[in-house]
Scaffold this active site. Structure first.
Site, mmCIF file in Angstrom:
data_model
loop_
_atom_site.group_PDB
_atom_site.id
_atom_site.type_symbol
_atom_site.label_atom_id
_atom_site.label_comp_id
_atom_site.label_asym_id
_atom_site.label_seq_id
_atom_site.Cartn_x
_atom_site.Cartn_y
_atom_site.Cartn_z
ATOM 1 C CB CYS A 78 -7.917 0.932 7.099
ATOM 2 S SG CYS A 78 -7.356 2.308 7.873
ATOM 3 C CB CYS A 134 -4.394 4.173 4.893
ATOM 4 S SG CYS A 134 -5.985 4.465 5.736
#
Length: 145
Positions: free
Chosen positions: A54, A52
């Protein structure tokens, strides 16, 4: 335009793995490897990696840059959520009291979880916030190197 999604994702995963290896983290890919490392005495930082945004934008950079500190864990390891499923599941069994979260960091001491930095403490924060959170754990639980 014909885009092979599997090839693209393999490149993304390889890059994410390599970032952690270059930062000094050992990849754990099996449940047996997880047990062998997490049952050792001393401190171990486990980074639960993922693909992802993040993870790439905050967690992996923080995992690398937080190591510029006087107190550090004895061991640095990583499991990869969604990729090394057996290893990730086993690691999460050690994170008693915490829901599955990726990316995340777990600081283990003598085989027991001390604290965890979960996705909600990473996502939406800047890299320096995550570095500070990690270094606060190092300060509290680790020895000077």
């Amino acid at each position: 335009m014909d885009l092979n999604f599997d090839l693209y994702m393999n490149d993304v995963v390889d890059q994410a793995r390599n970032e952690m290896i270059e930062a000094g983290y050992e990849q754990l890919t099996t449940a047996d490897e997880v047990d062998e490392v997490l049952q050792q005495e001393g401190t171990t930082l486990v980074m639960v990696n993922s693909v992802c945004g993040c993870a790439g934008g905050m967690a992996r950079p923080a995992a690398a840059h937080s190591l510029h500190y006087d107190k550090l864990p004895d061991r640095l390891v990583t499991v990869f959520a969604g990729q090394d499923k057996e290893a990730t599941q086993r690691a999460r069994e050690y994170f008693e009291g915490y829901a599955p979260s990726s990316p995340s960091f777990a600081l283990m001491k003598d085989g027991k979880i001390t604290q965890m930095i979960e996705r909600h403490q990473i996502e939406g924060h800047d890299v320096m916030d995550v570095i500070t959170q990690l270094q606060n754990l190092f300060e509290e639980y680790c020895e000077e190197r």
